[in-house]
Write a protein that holds these residues in place. Sequence first.
Motif, mmCIF file in Angstrom:
data_model
loop_
_atom_site.group_PDB
_atom_site.id
_atom_site.type_symbol
_atom_site.label_atom_id
_atom_site.label_comp_id
_atom_site.label_asym_id
_atom_site.label_seq_id
_atom_site.Cartn_x
_atom_site.Cartn_y
_atom_site.Cartn_z
ATOM 1 N N LEU A 1 0.830 -1.205 0.000
ATOM 2 C CA LEU A 1 0.000 0.000 0.000
ATOM 3 C C LEU A 1 0.865 1.257 0.000
ATOM 4 C CD1 LEU A 1 -2.911 -1.030 2.402
ATOM 5 C CD2 LEU A 1 -2.985 -0.689 -0.091
ATOM 6 N N LEU A 2 1.978 1.224 0.739
ATOM 7 C CA LEU A 2 2.841 2.406 0.748
ATOM 8 C C LEU A 2 3.455 2.630 -0.628
ATOM 9 C CD1 LEU A 2 4.165 4.769 2.078
ATOM 10 C CD2 LEU A 2 5.897 3.263 3.046
ATOM 11 N N ARG A 3 3.944 1.547 -1.267
ATOM 12 C CA ARG A 3 4.528 1.696 -2.600
ATOM 13 C C ARG A 3 3.455 2.085 -3.627
ATOM 14 N NH1 ARG A 3 8.298 3.353 -6.053
ATOM 15 N NH2 ARG A 3 8.405 2.084 -7.911
ATOM 16 N N LEU B 1 0.795 6.123 -7.089
ATOM 17 C CA LEU B 1 -0.445 6.791 -7.489
ATOM 18 C C LEU B 1 -0.449 8.274 -7.126
ATOM 19 C CD1 LEU B 1 -3.072 4.086 -6.417
ATOM 20 C CD2 LEU B 1 -2.403 4.722 -8.758
ATOM 21 N N PHE B 2 0.057 8.582 -5.932
ATOM 22 C CA PHE B 2 -0.038 9.965 -5.464
ATOM 23 C C PHE B 2 1.324 10.641 -5.425
ATOM 24 C CE2 PHE B 2 -3.364 7.438 -3.251
ATOM 25 C CZ PHE B 2 -4.430 7.909 -4.005
ATOM 26 N N ASP B 3 2.312 9.949 -6.031
ATOM 27 C CA ASP B 3 3.623 10.572 -6.161
ATOM 28 C C ASP B 3 4.223 10.937 -4.801
ATOM 29 O OD1 ASP B 3 5.713 11.379 -7.756
ATOM 30 O OD2 ASP B 3 4.980 13.430 -7.953
ATOM 31 N N LEU B 4 4.076 10.019 -3.834
ATOM 32 C CA LEU B 4 4.642 10.264 -2.508
ATOM 33 C C LEU B 4 6.165 10.197 -2.572
ATOM 34 C CD1 LEU B 4 2.393 8.053 -0.166
ATOM 35 C CD2 LEU B 4 2.080 10.442 -0.869
ATOM 36 N N ARG B 5 6.804 11.135 -1.944
ATOM 37 C CA ARG B 5 8.263 11.166 -1.913
ATOM 38 C C ARG B 5 8.748 11.543 -0.532
ATOM 39 N NH1 ARG B 5 9.736 14.036 -7.645
ATOM 40 N NH2 ARG B 5 8.097 12.999 -8.821
#
Lengths: 207, 207, 207
Positions: free
Chosen positions: B187-189, B194-198
């Motif tokens: 889910l984190l990956r 999907l939401f471009d988390l960085r």
Amino acid sequence: MDLATTIYTFDLLGVAVFAISGALAAAERRMDILTFVLFGTITGVGGGTIRDLLLNTDQVFWIVDTAYLWVCIGASVATWFLAHRFHSRRRVLLWADAMGLALFCVLGTQKALSWNAPVVVAIGMGMMTASFGSLIRDSLLNRPPVLLGPEIYVTAALLGAASFVLLSHLPVTASLALPVSIAAAFLLRAGALLFDLRLPKYQHEQP
Amino acid sequence: MDLATTIYTFDLLGVAVFAISGALAAAERRMDILTFVLFGTITGVGGGTIRDLLLNTDQVFWIVDTAYLWVCIGASVATWFLAHRFHSRRRVLLWADAMGLALFCVLGTQKALSWNAPVVVAIGMGMMTASFGSLIRDSLLNRPPVLLGPEIYVTAALLGAASFVLLSHLPVTASLALPVSIAAAFLLRAGALLFDLRLPKYQHEQP
Amino acid sequence: MDLATTIYTFDLLGVAVFAISGALAAAERRMDILTFVLFGTITGVGGGTIRDLLLNTDQVFWIVDTAYLWVCIGASVATWFLAHRFHSRRRVLLWADAMGLALFCVLGTQKALSWNAPVVVAIGMGMMTASFGSLIRDSLLNRPPVLLGPEIYVTAALLGAASFVLLSHLPVTASLALPVSIAAAFLLRAGALLFDLRLPKYQHEQP
């Protein structure tokens, strides 16, 4: 300091400086802090891991003693916070790499000899232990390899490994042989970086 | 489903999705079908192979049980025939890689713990198992590494590995701990894709 | 010549030709003589080393018998002095690589079978032994991989490995099976180089 302690201290130091060089290479690629730690750790323990796999030791050193992993994690995190203070990250990387080279070419040779490897294997193992951390770091990060730079590199590893083998056969205590051969390798690599020492390159043009 | 069967199923699934990602990377380089199979296989079993070598298990897993090789061969051949049906091969590669990442970070940790590795080694082993298939694939094919992409990657592997260690110490059955920690990593990956988390990148300019 | 001697001779020859290909790749990058030797040695013994680590043999072959290292050192030094006499270094590299490919795909399979590996593992091990020297050389030197060239490569390794397995199950002596399957692999790769033989490539455009 007895011999085992000397070796252990040098070994932790070598892992730390290679981890710093791995973290600095990660800095070039603008990574986040955990990727810093991953690459610092791979670079720090990579050469020694290949040495242990080849020597078929019972367990890889950092599984037996987790201090090595903590040193890699600590060195990588410290690099994240401190690297920008240095004037040139590239220079720091080269010098950390040079220290790691000097330490690991001798320690790799020493460990191979202590596992009864023949002399040519021990010297080769020292050169590989010293080179592989550097090669893995630069290959995985797809950056120009330090080892393929113009200045003397592999020769310094050979000098350190061969000096240690030679001194081990002389009536010299190992506690003296270790720092002397490490210093020999480091001074040659340092001279190469400072005075641009090079061996003749293969020059023949493709006909 | 008992625990051993659950682990085995997840393990085969992880090998399959990494093999697909390796075959898709081979597709980018316009290879023939046998090179597809070679790269699919190396990517599929690569991370676990390094894990087994480091843990010094008696035999590498795919020598003991050839089902893993057949899964790699099957997944690579299927990719050859089916890949063009997908809208974007690059997206499929990223999602297959994400599934492999989530499965292998937890299974690598689980295997290391079952070989009595210390906690920090087990977590490191999980992160390495998950990262190495990906790193080998991209390094051998000389393509931009997925692991060095801008979105969270290594952090997801750490989350999966650490969750599994944590749950293993709680009164939770391993049959529950496995899927929960795999889901956490995935889910984190997935959120990162999907939401471009960085995470914050290393930003300091070279002075 | 008895079987063990035949195998040993072919093995040394395979190590020598791969070492030459590694040294020639080092020539492309304008290295000094010691870096030649390092890369010649890594390429020469690399594939067999990975094979031995995976098979979990007691010791890696070149630690048991240092002749392999001396062959690598000798072949690398000879390449340094003689390479410029050849009309095209790139062609020599390709042909040395082809000989190494043919020798190692069969010898890797033979060694795996002698360690009681299942057939699919033995064939895979043969293909890996043949490919990895080449892959490590090109990956560490950051040059376009020979294995990813347009002509048939992996297929030739499969042909050699599968021929040997087949002949081993027929009433044929191993002393005959070895050279025949090596010749089969070499002829296919040679035909590929001379007549530009290719398998169909993955052609689908990204939609």
